[in-house]
Design a protein around this motif. Structure first.
Motif, PDB file in Angstrom:
ATOM      1  N   ASP A  16      46.069  19.930 -15.049  1.00 31.44           N
ATOM      2  CA  ASP A  16      45.174  21.048 -14.762  1.00 31.44           C
ATOM      3  C   ASP A  16      45.413  22.218 -15.725  1.00 31.44           C
ATOM      4  OD1 ASP A  16      44.069  19.633 -12.699  1.00 31.44           O
ATOM      5  OD2 ASP A  16      45.207  20.632 -11.114  1.00 31.44           O
ATOM      6  N   TYR A  55      47.735  10.699 -13.362  1.00 35.16           N
ATOM      7  CA  TYR A  55      47.450  11.208 -14.700  1.00 35.16           C
ATOM      8  C   TYR A  55      48.483  10.679 -15.681  1.00 35.16           C
ATOM      9  CZ  TYR A  55      44.486  14.398 -12.097  1.00 35.16           C
ATOM     10  OH  TYR A  55      43.537  14.918 -11.267  1.00 35.16           O
ATOM     11  N   LYS A  86      49.867  16.408 -12.043  1.00 33.17           N
ATOM     12  CA  LYS A  86      48.549  17.000 -11.851  1.00 33.17           C
ATOM     13  C   LYS A  86      48.528  18.463 -12.306  1.00 33.17           C
ATOM     14  CE  LYS A  86      44.785  17.568  -8.547  1.00 33.17           C
ATOM     15  NZ  LYS A  86      44.339  18.826  -9.169  1.00 33.17           N
TER      16      LYS A  86
END
Length: 133
Positions: A125, A3, A121
């Motif tokens: 999220d 990401y 991550k």
DNA sequence: GCCAACGTTGGC
DNA sequence: GCCAACGTTGGC
């Protein structure tokens, strides 16, 4: 799967421009750290698209369409191609990120000037959760 | 529009 | 190889 977060001034190149173009060459990066991050990007990696200055908010999600290749404008540097994935339902602002303990270590919060930065991550999220519940 | 923070450049 | 000067970014 990694990401990332890329920044753009909306007056220069906005999320809407990206949606209209379907794909764009992410070039013009002239910072070593940012370049190193560009190099690490793999096709299919997810990008948060951040509007600096006017919005100061993460507005959409894009993905890497083409891995590193020489910057067409300057062969000493590199570029990637990105394409839009989807717009966030509600943008996540810098102020929100700063106020959020879970995002305190995000590069965006700590080192705001880096134009291409890695995102964990968990951070990704969490941002999606903030945006879309 | 200002200015702080940071990265880069160049003189020594 | 250090560090001052300079330029740029980006939040305020």
């Amino acid at each position: 799967m990694n990401y990332w977060l890329v920044k753009s001034e909306p007056s220069t190149y906005s999320w809407d421009d990206l949606e209209k173009d379907k794909k764009t060459t992410w070039d013009g990066v002239r910072n070593f750290q940012a370049r190193n991050n560009l190099k690490e990007m793999k096709k299919g990696d997810i990008l948060l698209f951040y509007h600096s200055n006017e919005d100061k908010a993460i507005v959409g999600i894009a993905k890497v369409a083409r891995e590193q290749f020489p910057d067409p404008k300057d062969k000493d540097w590199i570029a990637v191609e990105i394409s839009p994935e989807r717009k966030l339902k509600t943008p996540v602002t810098l102020a929100q990120a700063k106020a959020d303990a879970k995002l305190a270590n995000m590069v965006l919060v700590k080192s705001s000037r880096l134009s291409v930065q890695p995102v964990k991550k968990e951070e990704f999220d969490w941002i999606i959760k903030r945006s879309e519940g």
